[in-house]
Write a protein that holds these residues in place. Structure first.
Motif, PDB file in Angstrom:
ATOM      1  N   GLU A  87       4.585 -38.931 -23.051  1.00 51.10           N
ATOM      2  CA  GLU A  87       5.473 -37.866 -23.508  1.00 51.10           C
ATOM      3  C   GLU A  87       6.939 -38.227 -23.301  1.00 51.10           C
ATOM      4  O   GLU A  87       7.674 -37.562 -22.574  1.00 51.10           O
ATOM      5  CB  GLU A  87       5.129 -36.561 -22.779  1.00 51.10           C
ATOM      6  N   THR A  88       7.351 -39.280 -23.965  1.00 50.39           N
ATOM      7  CA  THR A  88       8.744 -39.694 -23.935  1.00 50.39           C
ATOM      8  C   THR A  88       9.440 -39.176 -25.193  1.00 50.39           C
ATOM      9  O   THR A  88       8.798 -38.660 -26.111  1.00 50.39           O
ATOM     10  CB  THR A  88       8.836 -41.222 -23.872  1.00 50.39           C
ATOM     11  N   GLU A  89      10.745 -39.345 -25.243  1.00 47.29           N
ATOM     12  CA  GLU A  89      11.504 -38.913 -26.417  1.00 47.29           C
ATOM     13  C   GLU A  89      11.022 -39.681 -27.640  1.00 47.29           C
ATOM     14  O   GLU A  89      10.879 -40.907 -27.625  1.00 47.29           O
ATOM     15  CB  GLU A  89      12.997 -39.160 -26.193  1.00 47.29           C
ATOM     16  N   GLY A  90      10.729 -38.972 -28.699  1.00 46.93           N
ATOM     17  CA  GLY A  90      10.250 -39.592 -29.918  1.00 46.93           C
ATOM     18  C   GLY A  90       8.744 -39.669 -30.021  1.00 46.93           C
ATOM     19  O   GLY A  90       8.201 -40.051 -31.057  1.00 46.93           O
ATOM     20  N   PHE A  91       8.041 -39.280 -28.954  1.00 46.61           N
ATOM     21  CA  PHE A  91       6.577 -39.298 -28.978  1.00 46.61           C
ATOM     22  C   PHE A  91       6.092 -38.263 -29.976  1.00 46.61           C
ATOM     23  O   PHE A  91       6.501 -37.107 -29.954  1.00 46.61           O
ATOM     24  CB  PHE A  91       6.034 -38.992 -27.583  1.00 46.61           C
ATOM     25  N   HIS A  92       5.195 -38.694 -30.873  1.00 46.47           N
ATOM     26  CA  HIS A  92       4.767 -37.790 -31.938  1.00 46.47           C
ATOM     27  C   HIS A  92       3.321 -38.075 -32.308  1.00 46.47           C
ATOM     28  O   HIS A  92       2.963 -39.205 -32.620  1.00 46.47           O
ATOM     29  CB  HIS A  92       5.662 -37.958 -33.180  1.00 46.47           C
ATOM     30  N   LEU A  93       2.507 -37.025 -32.257  1.00 44.13           N
ATOM     31  CA  LEU A  93       1.114 -37.127 -32.673  1.00 44.13           C
ATOM     32  C   LEU A  93       0.910 -36.326 -33.948  1.00 44.13           C
ATOM     33  O   LEU A  93       1.675 -35.399 -34.245  1.00 44.13           O
ATOM     34  CB  LEU A  93       0.181 -36.590 -31.589  1.00 44.13           C
ATOM     35  N   THR A  94      -0.103 -36.678 -34.701  1.00 50.68           N
ATOM     36  CA  THR A  94      -0.375 -35.993 -35.960  1.00 50.68           C
ATOM     37  C   THR A  94      -1.767 -35.384 -35.943  1.00 50.68           C
ATOM     38  O   THR A  94      -2.648 -35.799 -35.179  1.00 50.68           O
ATOM     39  CB  THR A  94      -0.280 -36.964 -37.149  1.00 50.68           C
ATOM     40  N   GLY A  95      -1.950 -34.390 -36.814  1.00 52.12           N
ATOM     41  CA  GLY A  95      -3.270 -33.817 -37.021  1.00 52.12           C
ATOM     42  C   GLY A  95      -3.906 -33.276 -35.749  1.00 52.12           C
ATOM     43  O   GLY A  95      -3.246 -32.698 -34.882  1.00 52.12           O
TER      44      GLY A  95
END
Length: 414
Positions: A87-95
């Motif tokens: 969970e750092t800056e820019g962390f992104h998960l989809t769906g």
């Protein structure tokens, strides 16, 4: 101009490509961590793996030793740190990964809470029944593989039962008395299971059945000794409090509900719902009261007293109830009626899979009066069991009557 537009489009596409790469990388990293977590969990909890339909560990039982539990806690913390590091800056998960991430993280936090604060293996003898009885039952009750594959795993698990018993004796200190009393009854069920309940599987392979007979008796004797230990050693010092206390209860409630609602707010809502429900019950009971007690004087009967009216009607309805000899067959009848009703009115899609209504295995009794046991999600075939518990054999006639008056014909329909 066109060159500038083309450059802008290329730049924009490059940005999208970078974002797509980041998303794929984050999703892949999470899925790998989730996969690794599940793999280690199934290895450490082989009975759970069997229930889910993963049969790679069917010959193993959980290790309840302090060293194993400390290792398991360290593993949970390792995976918690892994998720926190993502969970750092820019962390992104989809769906679905966005939901799965939260579910996994909360599940890990709950496991850590269980290990660090609840510490059930030290005060709850019922914990060990998963290994001492259910692990064996799972291999017998479901035909997920031919007997030639299941029986060797059954042998390995029975070989491990004395080790689990030794760990239970070493771990358990001052349980709540009700837990020990229930464990004594369930252990008798485990003894009956080992001596008599393996027949549906073993009868399919007479040669293997004969070879397993000495181990059956050895295992039953070990469980008999464990039952005596529960009765003579643990029960006299079973002076623990089954209540968790406000602080632990508050934490457990949050995990159980996956919600930040406080217990005060839940109590407030429940109280409001109770009042509304009691009013609705009274309005339903009032015409029934007049039907069942037509000669009663409304004033003398206290029709203004909602509780009195409701109690009178409930007591009247309770006269129609099953008993130990009929409760399972009555449950079969009700389930058939409910299933037919749902199909006829197209209320929900009813799965076309076998459903067996059975008497609850003795080693599972004492916690719930009924349960639904569906095949694991990884088992492609298999029955669903709806188990109903008869009353304990040592109950008095009066206590049995009281029980079935509460769980009467109308209550069972619910």
């Amino acid at each position: 101009m066109k060159t500038g537009i083309a450059f802008a489009l290329v730049s924009l596409l490059s940005i999208f490509a970078v974002f797509a790469l980041v998303r794929v990388t984050d999703d892949d990293a999470f899925q790998k961590t989730a996969h690794d977590y599940i793999e280690q969990y199934l290895r450490a909890n082989p009975e759970d793996a069997t229930e889910l339909g993963d049969h790679r560990f069917d010959g193993q039982l959980t290790d309840y030793s302090p060293a194993a539990r400390a290792k398991e806690l360290a593993t949970q913390k390792f995976f918690r740190d892994e998720l926190n590091a993502m969970e750092t800056e820019g962390f992104h998960l989809t769906g679905a990964n966005t939901i799965d991430f939260r579910i996994l993280k909360e599940n890990i936090d709950y496991k850590i809470f269980q290990a660090e604060e609840l510490k059930e293996p030290e005060w709850n003898p019922l914990v060990y029944m998963q290994s001492l009885a259910n692990s064996v039952y799972l291999l017998v009750a479901r035909d997920f593989a031919p007997p030639e594959k299941r029986i060797p795993n059954l042998r390995q698990r029975m070989d491990e039962i004395p080790r689990v018993i030794a760990q239970a004796k070493a771990n358990l200190q001052h349980p709540p008395r009700v837990h020990t009393e229930t464990a004594i009854e369930q252990t008798q069920g485990a003894i009956s299971l080992v001596r008599e309940g393996l027949a549906p599987l073993l009868d399919q392979s007479p040669r293997m059945k004969k070879d397993l007979t000495p181990l059956q008796e050895k295992t039953a004797a070990a469980l008999e000794d464990y039952k005596k230990w529960l009765q003579n050693d643990l029960l006299p010092r079973s002076d623990g409090d089954f209540r968790l206390g406000a602080e632990k209860y508050r934490k457990k409630l949050r995990f159980a509900l996956a919600s930040d609602l406080s217990m005060e707010e839940i109590m407030k809502r429940a109280t409001a719902d109770l009042q509304q429900t009691q009013t609705a019950i009274y309005e339903t009971a009032l015409p029934l009261y007049k039907k069942y007690f037509p000669s009663a004087d409304p004033a003398a009967a206290g029709l203004a007293d909602k509780h009195e009216v409701t109690a009178a009607v409930v007591d009247k309805l309770a006269e129609q109830h099953p008993d130990d000899a009929t409760v399972v067959d009555y449950a079969k009848k009700i389930i058939t009626e409910a299933t037919d009703f749902a199909k006829q009115h197209d209320l929900v899609t009813v799965p076309d899979v076998p459903l067996d209504v059975i008497a609850m295995p003795e080693f599972k009794r004492g916690v719930a009066i009924a349960y639904c046991d569906a095949p694991g999600p990884l088992d492609k075939t298999g029955k669903t069991f709806f188990a109903v518990a008869p009353t304990p054999k040592d109950w008095s006639k009066e206590r049995r009557e009281s029980f079935f008056r509460e769980y009467n014909n109308y209550m069972i329909r619910d």
